[in-house]
Design an enzyme around this catalytic site. Sequence first.
Site, PDB file in Angstrom:
ATOM      1  NE  ARG A   1       2.664  45.595  27.452  1.00 35.75           N
ATOM      2  CZ  ARG A   1       2.594  46.284  26.308  1.00 35.75           C
ATOM      3  NH1 ARG A   1       1.449  46.351  25.623  1.00 35.75           N
ATOM      4  NH2 ARG A   1       3.657  46.897  25.831  1.00 35.75           N
TER       5      ARG A   1
ATOM      6  CG  MET B   1      -8.798  58.866  30.939  1.00 35.07           C
ATOM      7  SD  MET B   1      -9.352  58.852  29.228  1.00 35.07           S
ATOM      8  CE  MET B   1      -9.248  60.560  28.804  1.00 35.07           C
TER       9      MET B   1
ATOM     10  CG  HIS C   1       0.596  42.692  21.766  1.00 35.27           C
ATOM     11  ND1 HIS C   1       1.246  42.460  22.947  1.00 35.27           N
ATOM     12  CD2 HIS C   1       0.667  44.039  21.573  1.00 35.27           C
ATOM     13  CE1 HIS C   1       1.708  43.602  23.446  1.00 35.27           C
ATOM     14  NE2 HIS C   1       1.362  44.585  22.620  1.00 35.27           N
TER      15      HIS C   1
ATOM     16  CD  GLU D   1       0.734  39.377  24.316  1.00 35.45           C
ATOM     17  OE1 GLU D   1       1.664  39.804  23.614  1.00 35.45           O
ATOM     18  OE2 GLU D   1      -0.128  40.115  24.804  1.00 35.45           O
TER      19      GLU D   1
HETATM   20  N1  LIG Z   1      -1.945  46.628  22.260  1.00 36.26           N
HETATM   21  C1  LIG Z   1      -0.891  47.278  21.852  1.00 36.26           C
HETATM   22  O1  LIG Z   1      -0.337  46.992  20.797  1.00 36.26           O
HETATM   23  C2  LIG Z   1      -0.361  48.400  22.662  1.00 36.26           C
HETATM   24  C3  LIG Z   1      -0.558  48.454  24.018  1.00 36.26           C
HETATM   25  N2  LIG Z   1      -0.084  49.511  24.729  1.00 36.26           N
HETATM   26  C4  LIG Z   1      -0.311  49.546  26.175  1.00 36.26           C
HETATM   27  O2  LIG Z   1      -1.075  50.706  26.495  1.00 36.26           O
HETATM   28  C5  LIG Z   1      -0.511  51.331  27.633  1.00 36.26           C
HETATM   29  C6  LIG Z   1      -0.852  52.801  27.633  1.00 36.26           C
HETATM   30  O3  LIG Z   1      -0.177  53.456  26.582  1.00 36.26           O
HETATM   31  P1  LIG Z   1      -0.170  55.063  26.465  1.00 36.26           P
HETATM   32  O4  LIG Z   1      -1.538  55.580  26.580  1.00 36.26           O
HETATM   33  O5  LIG Z   1       0.630  55.401  25.275  1.00 36.26           O
HETATM   34  O6  LIG Z   1       0.648  55.421  27.778  1.00 36.26           O
HETATM   35  P2  LIG Z   1       0.562  56.766  28.603  1.00 36.26           P
HETATM   36  O7  LIG Z   1       1.740  56.752  29.506  1.00 36.26           O
HETATM   37  O8  LIG Z   1       0.364  57.933  27.698  1.00 36.26           O
HETATM   38  O9  LIG Z   1      -0.778  56.593  29.461  1.00 36.26           O
HETATM   39  C7  LIG Z   1      -0.892  55.713  30.529  1.00 36.26           C
HETATM   40  C8  LIG Z   1      -1.841  56.346  31.533  1.00 36.26           C
HETATM   41  O10 LIG Z   1      -2.074  55.397  32.564  1.00 36.26           O
HETATM   42  C9  LIG Z   1      -2.063  56.091  33.795  1.00 36.26           C
HETATM   43  N3  LIG Z   1      -1.783  55.191  34.903  1.00 36.26           N
HETATM   44  C10 LIG Z   1      -0.585  54.747  35.379  1.00 36.26           C
HETATM   45  N4  LIG Z   1      -0.772  53.957  36.435  1.00 36.26           N
HETATM   46  C11 LIG Z   1      -2.116  53.889  36.637  1.00 36.26           C
HETATM   47  C12 LIG Z   1      -2.922  53.229  37.603  1.00 36.26           C
HETATM   48  N5  LIG Z   1      -2.392  52.496  38.584  1.00 36.26           N
HETATM   49  N6  LIG Z   1      -4.247  53.370  37.498  1.00 36.26           N
HETATM   50  C13 LIG Z   1      -4.795  54.146  36.527  1.00 36.26           C
HETATM   51  N7  LIG Z   1      -4.081  54.807  35.605  1.00 36.26           N
HETATM   52  C14 LIG Z   1      -2.762  54.672  35.664  1.00 36.26           C
HETATM   53  C15 LIG Z   1      -1.009  57.177  33.639  1.00 36.26           C
HETATM   54  O11 LIG Z   1      -1.196  58.220  34.572  1.00 36.26           O
HETATM   55  C16 LIG Z   1      -1.267  57.608  32.200  1.00 36.26           C
HETATM   56  O12 LIG Z   1      -2.203  58.658  32.129  1.00 36.26           O
HETATM   57  C17 LIG Z   1       0.992  51.007  27.524  1.00 36.26           C
HETATM   58  O13 LIG Z   1       1.631  51.085  28.787  1.00 36.26           O
HETATM   59  C18 LIG Z   1       0.999  49.627  26.953  1.00 36.26           C
HETATM   60  O14 LIG Z   1       1.002  48.678  27.988  1.00 36.26           O
HETATM   61  C19 LIG Z   1       0.567  50.536  24.137  1.00 36.26           C
HETATM   62  C20 LIG Z   1       0.778  50.532  22.790  1.00 36.26           C
HETATM   63  C21 LIG Z   1       0.411  49.428  21.959  1.00 36.26           C
HETATM   64  O1  LIG Z   2       3.830  45.797  18.676  1.00 32.71           O
HETATM   65  C1  LIG Z   2       4.640  46.617  19.094  1.00 32.71           C
HETATM   66  O2  LIG Z   2       5.455  47.173  18.375  1.00 32.71           O
HETATM   67  C2  LIG Z   2       4.604  46.992  20.553  1.00 32.71           C
HETATM   68  C3  LIG Z   2       3.347  47.682  20.832  1.00 32.71           C
HETATM   69  C4  LIG Z   2       3.143  47.802  22.290  1.00 32.71           C
HETATM   70  O3  LIG Z   2       2.613  46.921  22.908  1.00 32.71           O
HETATM   71  C5  LIG Z   2       3.582  49.010  22.958  1.00 32.71           C
HETATM   72  O4  LIG Z   2       3.861  50.025  22.294  1.00 32.71           O
HETATM   73  O5  LIG Z   2       3.649  48.992  24.182  1.00 32.71           O
END
Ligand SMILES: NC(=O)C1=CN([C@@H]2O[C@H](COP(=O)(O)OP(=O)(O)OC[C@H]3O[C@@H](n4cnc5c(N)ncnc54)[C@H](O)[C@@H]3O)[C@@H](O)[C@H]2O)C=CC1
Ligand SMILES: O=C(O)CCC(=O)C(=O)O
Length: 317
Positions: A236, A153, A283, A265
């Site tokens: 991920r 969250m 992705h 990927e």
């Molecule tokens: N599909 C896509 O294009 C994208 C995917 N992502 C993925 O989404 C993830 C989350 O992004 P945000 O919300 O911006 O990051 P964020 O850092 O704001 O939120 C991540 C949350 O996960 C929690 N967390 C960390 N370890 C944990 C665990 N073991 N169990 C439960 N919760 C845990 C953290 O405390 C934090 O609240 C990124 O790390 C990335 O891998 C992010 C952006 C784009």
């Molecule tokens: O497509 C991208 O630019 C990367 C998005 C992503 O997976 C991330 O922000 O972690």
Amino acid sequence: MPKKVLIAARSFSRSKEAKAILEAQGYELILNPYDRPMTEAELVEMIAGVDALVAGNDDVTGAVIAAGAPDLKIIAKHGVGYNNIDVSTAKQYGIPVTVAPGANSQSVAELAFGLLLACVRSIPQMDCSIRAGSWDRVTGYEVGGKVLGIVGMGNIGGEVAKRACGFNMKIIAYDIYPNPEFIKNYGVTYLPLPEVIAQADFLSLHAPSTPGTIGIINRTTLRTMKKTAFLINTARGDLVNEEDLYEALSSGIIAGAALDTFAKEPLENSPLLTLKNIIVTPHAGAATHEGVIRTGLIGAGEVVRVLSGQAPHYAVK
Ligand SMILES: NC(=O)C1=CN([C@@H]2O[C@H](COP(=O)(O)OP(=O)(O)OC[C@H]3O[C@@H](n4cnc5c(N)ncnc54)[C@H](O)[C@@H]3O)[C@@H](O)[C@H]2O)C=CC1
Ligand SMILES: O=C(O)CCC(=O)C(=O)O
């Protein structure tokens, strides 16, 4: 000699707003020549003499960083998930790795919600079926009143919860750092992970890839989910054991899944693609015009700051 910036992140290279910031500094921009993320070998070949690397989901391994040192001064992640970057090696070389916190949260949350609705109403399946000449309606389910389980969250999980409130869903979540704001603003109930997995009608993953999250969705945990539940993964790929998910989807352990990210990927020749109860996207969570501009502007700002001798704002600790 102009400073050189290698732009491996393809979204960044398509953002004229972000590139303009670097061009205004007189930097030489070197673009990823491939229409996909760059491999370790490709990066190693191009990194020598580069002052800054803007990385998307490219393989920024220790070997790449070693090949870039000592010229390389910053690795700016175009996004937030930096599991593809060897941060500890970067630290050894004193190279900051920066991210763009929150810049793509809305985009990813909207895709996650789109996937959730697409799953439960079989939207892609009905589209395919009409194109194949039929007029069959699939009877789906409403999401109002159902339980949304969020794992992780943070910025994106919070945006998903905000949208779930509008759909009148009950929101439960697991995070290692519960945030009281989400309890107050969106009525989120924090629970231990096994309870979130077992109670969710929709389980949406938004935690980073770390040793603590890799494989959290596996044969054992899938068997504790409701048979009617849907899994949505826009975090991920390695959070989910894909072989175990295939087994669960093909044997009715859970109802369906939607995945935006994969262990490897691009996804090729995966048995998952033979199943009708799965939806996949490439992705693309962050791929919106608005999100790309916000993310690029932050990354470009970080590059300029570091190359002009200032500290970055968003360095990974
Ligand atoms: N599909 C896509 O294009 C994208 C995917 N992502 C993925 O989404 C993830 C989350 O992004 P945000 O919300 O911006 O990051 P964020 O850092 O704001 O939120 C991540 C949350 O996960 C929690 N967390 C960390 N370890 C944990 C665990 N073991 N169990 C439960 N919760 C845990 C953290 O405390 C934090 O609240 C990124 O790390 C990335 O891998 C992010 C952006 C784009
Ligand atoms: O497509 C991208 O630019 C990367 C998005 C992503 O997976 C991330 O922000 O972690």
